[in-house]
Scaffold this motif. Structure first.
Motif, PDB file in Angstrom:
ATOM      1  N   GLU A  33      10.484  24.073  15.831  1.00  0.00           N
ATOM      2  CA  GLU A  33      11.032  25.272  15.194  1.00  0.00           C
ATOM      3  C   GLU A  33      11.210  26.381  16.225  1.00  0.00           C
ATOM      4  OE1 GLU A  33       9.181  22.655  12.522  1.00  0.00           O
ATOM      5  OE2 GLU A  33       7.895  24.101  13.534  1.00  0.00           O
ATOM      6  N   LYS A  34      12.141  27.277  15.952  1.00  0.00           N
ATOM      7  CA  LYS A  34      12.442  28.360  16.899  1.00  0.00           C
ATOM      8  C   LYS A  34      11.417  29.480  16.842  1.00  0.00           C
ATOM      9  CE  LYS A  34      15.616  30.523  13.571  1.00  0.00           C
ATOM     10  NZ  LYS A  34      17.027  30.831  13.267  1.00  0.00           N
ATOM     11  N   LYS A  56      13.994  24.462  21.784  1.00  0.00           N
ATOM     12  CA  LYS A  56      13.939  23.994  20.404  1.00  0.00           C
ATOM     13  C   LYS A  56      14.665  22.659  20.331  1.00  0.00           C
ATOM     14  CE  LYS A  56      15.390  25.093  15.666  1.00  0.00           C
ATOM     15  NZ  LYS A  56      16.088  23.806  15.478  1.00  0.00           N
ATOM     16  N   THR A  59       8.601  27.180   6.734  1.00  0.00           N
ATOM     17  CA  THR A  59       9.295  27.544   7.977  1.00  0.00           C
ATOM     18  C   THR A  59      10.101  26.366   8.498  1.00  0.00           C
ATOM     19  OG1 THR A  59       7.634  29.193   8.601  1.00  0.00           O
ATOM     20  CG2 THR A  59       8.999  28.300  10.366  1.00  0.00           C
ATOM     21  N   LYS A  60       9.470  25.203   8.609  1.00  0.00           N
ATOM     22  CA  LYS A  60      10.175  24.052   9.170  1.00  0.00           C
ATOM     23  C   LYS A  60      11.296  23.579   8.252  1.00  0.00           C
ATOM     24  CE  LYS A  60       6.618  20.746   7.589  1.00  0.00           C
ATOM     25  NZ  LYS A  60       5.607  19.783   8.048  1.00  0.00           N
ATOM     26  N   GLU A 113      14.274  26.207   8.544  1.00  0.00           N
ATOM     27  CA  GLU A 113      14.992  26.120   9.819  1.00  0.00           C
ATOM     28  C   GLU A 113      15.870  24.883   9.885  1.00  0.00           C
ATOM     29  OE1 GLU A 113      13.129  26.730  13.497  1.00  0.00           O
ATOM     30  OE2 GLU A 113      12.139  28.598  12.916  1.00  0.00           O
ATOM     31  N   GLU A 145      18.927  25.338   7.858  1.00  0.00           N
ATOM     32  CA  GLU A 145      19.893  26.179   8.568  1.00  0.00           C
ATOM     33  C   GLU A 145      20.737  25.338   9.510  1.00  0.00           C
ATOM     34  OE1 GLU A 145      17.808  29.319  10.534  1.00  0.00           O
ATOM     35  OE2 GLU A 145      17.065  30.202   8.654  1.00  0.00           O
TER      36      GLU A 145
END
Length: 305
Positions: A112-113, A129, A246-247, A250, A253
């Motif tokens: 993840e970023k 990333k 979060t993961k 992302e 996205e």
């Protein structure tokens, strides 16, 4: 051991154990903290790739010496690929420990970023990333081990890593509206009594791939459940899960499929999604190429090239 007294869990355990023994190249003996520093000499190992998943998540694993390359034999002979911090909660003290552990690595491929800027700032090695390793392959690769279709009827696959009553209710709603049965991978044993509902926690790797591939729709709160739905171009929705958002967000996205993550207020309006998978897989292919290049660079570092 208590869990293994349950038939479905026991069967699942033995299937995965068989998969490990048949598919993986393994060390000649078992290594623990007490003898790990001898592994390089014993096994002729020249380097270590740490990853993937949430190995850098202190809430889940603490500062595990293996995950953070903190054994003497690993220091400066290790890289990370697709390592994840999950949804991290560091303190001033744990940041100090983290900063020390980061010095053990020659490069970081992070999944993840979120933590890329931090790791870049606190190290002097390459940081990038990269995509999850399950996306380095394509569905054609997975088809080589996936079982043939296991269900003759049309079905919705419900894959629950944690019980979510709203997710379960939505799966039942959409399955009823479309005349599908539900195949469920979870430990919600009481659901076995529901009509037109089949529990399948005992699925092994090959069966899991098949269940995703042939599903009419996948409903899940699993990161990898979502990934394999995308690999096999299945309509899907992914529900929120603690320490996973979060993961999941992302990756959605990257796919440009953020609308496939469900919020509570959306549930009544949901229908089976229509996804342009040709466009999605073009985006994945670009990230696959750059991630493979970074991984090869990491492996060359370990070989001293």
């Amino acid at each position: 051991m208590c869990e293994l007294t349950m038939p479905a869990i026991r069967e699942n355990y033995y299937k995965f154990d068989r998969f490990y023994h048949e598919r993986f190249t393994r060390t000649s003996k078992r290594y623990t903290a007490q003898n790990f520093n001898g592994i390089c000499k014993d096994e002729e190992i020249s380097g270590f790739v740490c990853g993937s998943d949430t190995i850098f998540c202190p809430d889940e694993f603490g500062f595990d010496d293996g995950y953070y390359a903190n054994y003497e034999c690993m220091k400066k002979h290790s890289v990370a690929y697709a390592a994840s911090f999950g949804d991290p909660h560091f303190t001033d003290e744990t940041y100090k420990v983290l900063n020390d552990r980061l010095q053990n690595f020659n490069a970081f491929g992070l999944r993840e970023k979120l933590m890329v800027p931090y790791v870049t700032k606190h190290t002097n090695v390459p940081v990038k990333k990269v995509i999850d390793p399950t996306l380095l392959l394509t569905s054609d690769d997975y088809d080589k081990i996936a079982k043939e279709r296991l269900q003759q009827d049309k079905y919705l696959l419900l894959y629950a890593r944690r019980y979510n009553p709203k997710m379960e209710a939505y799966a039942e709603k959409i399955a009823t509206e479309n005349g599908w049965k539900i195949v469920e991978i979870s430990l919600r044993a009481t659901n076995a009594e529901k009509p037109n509902h089949q529990m399948f926690y005992e699925a092994g790797v090959e069966e899991f791939l098949s269940l995703v591939k042939y599903a009419e729709c996948v409903i899940t709160n699993s990161f990898h459940g979502m990934i394999f739905a995308v690999q096999y171009c299945r309509p899907f929705y992914v529900f929120s899960r603690e320490q996973c958002d979060t993961k999941i967000k992302e990756l959605l996205e990257l796919f440009e499929l953020s609308e496939c993550m469900v919020t509570p207020e959306q549930i009544k309006e949901l229908t089976v999604p229509q996804i342009d998978y040709q466009a999605v897989h073009k985006r994945i292919a670009m990230d696959r190429s750059t991630s493979k290049e970074f991984l090869m660079m990491e492996l060359n570092l370990l070989e001293g090239k």
